[in-house]
Write a protein that holds these residues in place. Sequence first.
Motif, PDB file in Angstrom:
ATOM      1  N   PHE B 424     -30.330  -6.467  -3.257  1.00  0.00           N
ATOM      2  CA  PHE B 424     -29.150  -7.310  -3.047  1.00  0.00           C
ATOM      3  C   PHE B 424     -29.553  -8.630  -2.393  1.00  0.00           C
ATOM      4  O   PHE B 424     -29.073  -9.701  -2.765  1.00  0.00           O
ATOM      5  CB  PHE B 424     -28.117  -6.570  -2.185  1.00  0.00           C
ATOM      6  N   TYR B 425     -30.448  -8.531  -1.449  1.00  0.00           N
ATOM      7  CA  TYR B 425     -30.892  -9.741  -0.756  1.00  0.00           C
ATOM      8  C   TYR B 425     -31.522 -10.737  -1.734  1.00  0.00           C
ATOM      9  O   TYR B 425     -31.155 -11.905  -1.784  1.00  0.00           O
ATOM     10  CB  TYR B 425     -31.896  -9.363   0.338  1.00  0.00           C
ATOM     11  N   LEU B 426     -32.460 -10.265  -2.536  1.00  0.00           N
ATOM     12  CA  LEU B 426     -33.135 -11.154  -3.486  1.00  0.00           C
ATOM     13  C   LEU B 426     -32.161 -11.662  -4.547  1.00  0.00           C
ATOM     14  O   LEU B 426     -32.178 -12.828  -4.922  1.00  0.00           O
ATOM     15  CB  LEU B 426     -34.302 -10.418  -4.156  1.00  0.00           C
ATOM     16  N   MET B 427     -31.297 -10.781  -5.005  1.00  0.00           N
ATOM     17  CA  MET B 427     -30.346 -11.184  -6.046  1.00  0.00           C
ATOM     18  C   MET B 427     -29.356 -12.220  -5.535  1.00  0.00           C
ATOM     19  O   MET B 427     -28.948 -13.121  -6.267  1.00  0.00           O
ATOM     20  CB  MET B 427     -29.603  -9.955  -6.579  1.00  0.00           C
ATOM     21  N   SER B 428     -28.976 -12.091  -4.275  1.00  0.00           N
ATOM     22  CA  SER B 428     -28.011 -13.049  -3.730  1.00  0.00           C
ATOM     23  C   SER B 428     -28.557 -14.473  -3.803  1.00  0.00           C
ATOM     24  O   SER B 428     -27.807 -15.433  -3.777  1.00  0.00           O
ATOM     25  CB  SER B 428     -27.647 -12.687  -2.290  1.00  0.00           C
ATOM     26  N   ARG B 429     -29.895 -14.580  -3.930  1.00  0.00           N
ATOM     27  CA  ARG B 429     -30.490 -15.916  -4.049  1.00  0.00           C
ATOM     28  C   ARG B 429     -30.621 -16.355  -5.505  1.00  0.00           C
ATOM     29  O   ARG B 429     -31.352 -17.300  -5.820  1.00  0.00           O
ATOM     30  CB  ARG B 429     -31.870 -15.957  -3.377  1.00  0.00           C
ATOM     31  N   GLY B 430     -29.997 -15.597  -6.395  1.00  0.00           N
ATOM     32  CA  GLY B 430     -29.963 -16.021  -7.789  1.00  0.00           C
ATOM     33  C   GLY B 430     -31.012 -15.362  -8.672  1.00  0.00           C
ATOM     34  O   GLY B 430     -31.121 -15.657  -9.856  1.00  0.00           O
ATOM     35  N   ILE B 431     -31.804 -14.461  -8.101  1.00  0.00           N
ATOM     36  CA  ILE B 431     -32.887 -13.838  -8.866  1.00  0.00           C
ATOM     37  C   ILE B 431     -32.345 -12.599  -9.599  1.00  0.00           C
ATOM     38  O   ILE B 431     -31.760 -11.726  -8.968  1.00  0.00           O
ATOM     39  CB  ILE B 431     -34.057 -13.471  -7.922  1.00  0.00           C
ATOM     40  N   PRO B 432     -32.533 -12.532 -10.931  1.00  0.00           N
ATOM     41  CA  PRO B 432     -32.001 -11.387 -11.682  1.00  0.00           C
ATOM     42  C   PRO B 432     -32.599 -10.060 -11.212  1.00  0.00           C
ATOM     43  O   PRO B 432     -33.711 -10.022 -10.684  1.00  0.00           O
ATOM     44  CB  PRO B 432     -32.424 -11.677 -13.129  1.00  0.00           C
ATOM     45  N   GLU B 433     -31.864  -8.996 -11.452  1.00  0.00           N
ATOM     46  CA  GLU B 433     -32.223  -7.702 -10.886  1.00  0.00           C
ATOM     47  C   GLU B 433     -33.629  -7.236 -11.253  1.00  0.00           C
ATOM     48  O   GLU B 433     -34.384  -6.783 -10.388  1.00  0.00           O
ATOM     49  CB  GLU B 433     -31.208  -6.645 -11.321  1.00  0.00           C
ATOM     50  N   ASP B 434     -33.999  -7.352 -12.551  1.00  0.00           N
ATOM     51  CA  ASP B 434     -35.327  -6.836 -12.904  1.00  0.00           C
ATOM     52  C   ASP B 434     -36.435  -7.690 -12.271  1.00  0.00           C
ATOM     53  O   ASP B 434     -37.457  -7.159 -11.834  1.00  0.00           O
ATOM     54  CB  ASP B 434     -35.510  -6.679 -14.422  1.00  0.00           C
ATOM     55  N   GLU B 435     -36.184  -8.992 -12.175  1.00  0.00           N
ATOM     56  CA  GLU B 435     -37.182  -9.847 -11.506  1.00  0.00           C
ATOM     57  C   GLU B 435     -37.260  -9.541 -10.016  1.00  0.00           C
ATOM     58  O   GLU B 435     -38.330  -9.587  -9.409  1.00  0.00           O
ATOM     59  CB  GLU B 435     -36.833 -11.324 -11.685  1.00  0.00           C
ATOM     60  N   ALA B 436     -36.111  -9.235  -9.445  1.00  0.00           N
ATOM     61  CA  ALA B 436     -36.082  -8.893  -8.020  1.00  0.00           C
ATOM     62  C   ALA B 436     -36.893  -7.626  -7.771  1.00  0.00           C
ATOM     63  O   ALA B 436     -37.692  -7.548  -6.830  1.00  0.00           O
ATOM     64  CB  ALA B 436     -34.641  -8.723  -7.546  1.00  0.00           C
TER      65      ALA B 436
END
Lengths: 254, 473
Positions: B424-436
């Motif tokens: 959630f933290y990484l995604m909140s910065r715009g990074i798609p889930e698989d990349e996160a």
Amino acid sequence: MTPTLHIKDLHVAVEGKPILKGLSLSVNKGEIHAIMGPNGSGKSTLANALMGNPKYEITSGQVLFHGEDISEWAADERGRKGLFLAFQYPTAIPGVSVANFLRMALQARRKAAGDEKPLPPKEFRKLMKEKMALLRVDDSFAGRYINDGFSGGEKKRAEILQMAMLRPEIAVLDETDSGLDIDALRIVSEGVNALAGPDLGVLLITHYQRILNYIKPQFVHVLVDGRIVKSGGSELAHELEAHGYDGIREASAA
Amino acid sequence: MSDQQPQQPVLDIREGYKEKFGFHDDIAPVYKSRKGLDPEVVSTISEMKKEPAWMREFRLKSLEHFERKPMPTWGGRLSDIDFQDIYYYLKPVDEQGRTWEDVPADIKRTFDKLGIPEAEQKFLSGVGAQYDSETVYHKIKESLSAQGVIFLDTGSALEQHPDLFREHFGTVIPPSDNKFAALNSATWSGGSFIYVPKGVKVELPLQAYFRINAQNMGQFERTLIIVDEGAFVHYVEGCTAPIYATDSLHAAVVEIVVKKGGRCRYTTIQNWSNNVYNLVTKRAMAHEDATMEWVDANLGSKLTMKYPSVYMVGRGAHAEILSIAFAGKGQHQDAGAKVVHAAPDTTSNVMSKSISKDGGRAGYRGLVKVTKGSGGCKSTVKCDALILDEDSRSDTYPYMEIEEDMVSIGHEATVSKIGDEQLFYLMSRGIPEDEAAAMVVSGFIEPITKELPMEYAVEMNRLIQLQMEGSVG
Ligand SMILES: Nc1ncnc2c1ncn2[C@@H]1O[C@H](COP(=O)(O)OP(=O)(O)O)[C@@H](O)[C@H]1O
């Protein structure tokens, strides 16, 4: 005019338990709003629901961003569109450096804005340097792993550093003041103030009035038991300081 | 408790692999042995290679060891391997190329796609390229051969440096060592031979690339590296194969001798397709004050059983074994390390990182042994496992045989999962889930990737991303 962020009669449940019970609020670019509330009133729930944390279920109501309903969007879509959450408890990602992370995040955001090309490395480094100076962290910060072994103050500074790099349209700051000593609070607040302006709307979530000595909101809202019970100007914060949440609760119940 | 993995179709997995690595060439080999293994097949291999009699005898004896030895019952599921359904020798070209232009166009195109000639130009001291059973290209920078560095395919080394070859060949890993070492000893073809003379330091890595092209292929390369006193070399190997519905077998033997004060680093990025059994024996002898480093990354294959080992036979020798095992759907990585402290004041450091996802199984199997009389030894072992979902599995099997009191042995193991908060933290910065998720995994193995030369670290993270694509849902 369509508000930048428009929260309409929002109901949110966590693990089946209703926490937010009909919250409405509009935040425009160029505005600073503070939401104040006692422990357990639903402040963090609001922050998480706005950002799209899957644990927080929107049971009814809407979150509109530039008039578009984003309540069903995943967190990454919201982030790319220009919503930002400065976390109360930022998570450590061991092995991933701040610089690498920000490079990826910035690229994702630029791509969403229609710019396929990543920022050239030189420009990226320059931007990092400039923003790190703003938050008064030294150059080694870029190479450290995100939030891994960071002190409380470093974590909060890292959050605002990310905000400075990603330049959101709406930033939700979830208890950014908690766990900060006076010096750190000042640095973080100055960082936020430097970013505030006509292109940014801020929703500052806080339990204490303390941070409002540094960041001056035009609008203050009091959250009690999942609802906004009172809204006003900055004078409301002082009223709270004087009478506490109980005073407001009684007044609003009356 | 059952050790059995359900049989999974191999064709629909690692989608991203197909396009980049999983293609194959339709070429007519110069020679292909008939399917199956017997003394006649082994003799033919030896004849075709015009080997001396001692080598043919060595091969035939090894075949006897292979036939006598039972299949290992530990590690992974080996019972599906049908030894009679495999081609043991496939010669793709008549002659090895001295330049890439000498290599047949189809084959060259494959290595171009894999980026080998480009890497050679940019950052390597020399390159060997093996295609099925034979090396199709082999070259070392002239400045290095002028200093006496030898880098040849192993068959050519037997021909050109018979004494040096015979002095070391089979001394680190005798054919009787284990069933698959015996198989390799009987059928070996290709691989690298390296000799680095006293005091010579080879600054840029030497690289070998192993490509399986044919279906039902067995690839049995054999590598022998001799690092003389005070010398240094970094050898890197990579490997890929087409995706087929039937299984292939890769059983290599790698022997390394590091003499007094020398240092050898051996880096592997194993990226076989998911229909390859990868059963490899790797061992090094480290003499007085010598250092041996294995950096071993396993991302591909159906089953890998590989435990790079270092026998520290001289005072003050040092071993470093860093390994990554990534098991996706239908994959089992039984990787590990073996350090044997057979001299005083020897030190070892083992770090293992395993990742399992989509029902994959990754594990660490390791041995720390200290022989009597080897006082003052120090060994630390650290194994970390990252499990990406409920269906996946991680195992740790640490073994210790300590026959000496005055030693310091440390062992530490952790198991973790990718946290929802991290995503959630990484995604909140715009990074798609698989990349996160890929980011969390890359971070997890960072202590090892940071040891790789930059180009390989980039490659490694790219491969991790490929493994993670479309995985989270
Ligand atoms: N992740 C969660 N799991 C379970 N309950 C939660 C979770 N987050 C919040 N809650 C519950 O929701 C209520 C409101 O919490 P929160 O939004 O954190 O309030 P505040 O931030 O105002 O203190 C509390 O009763 C809390 O226990």
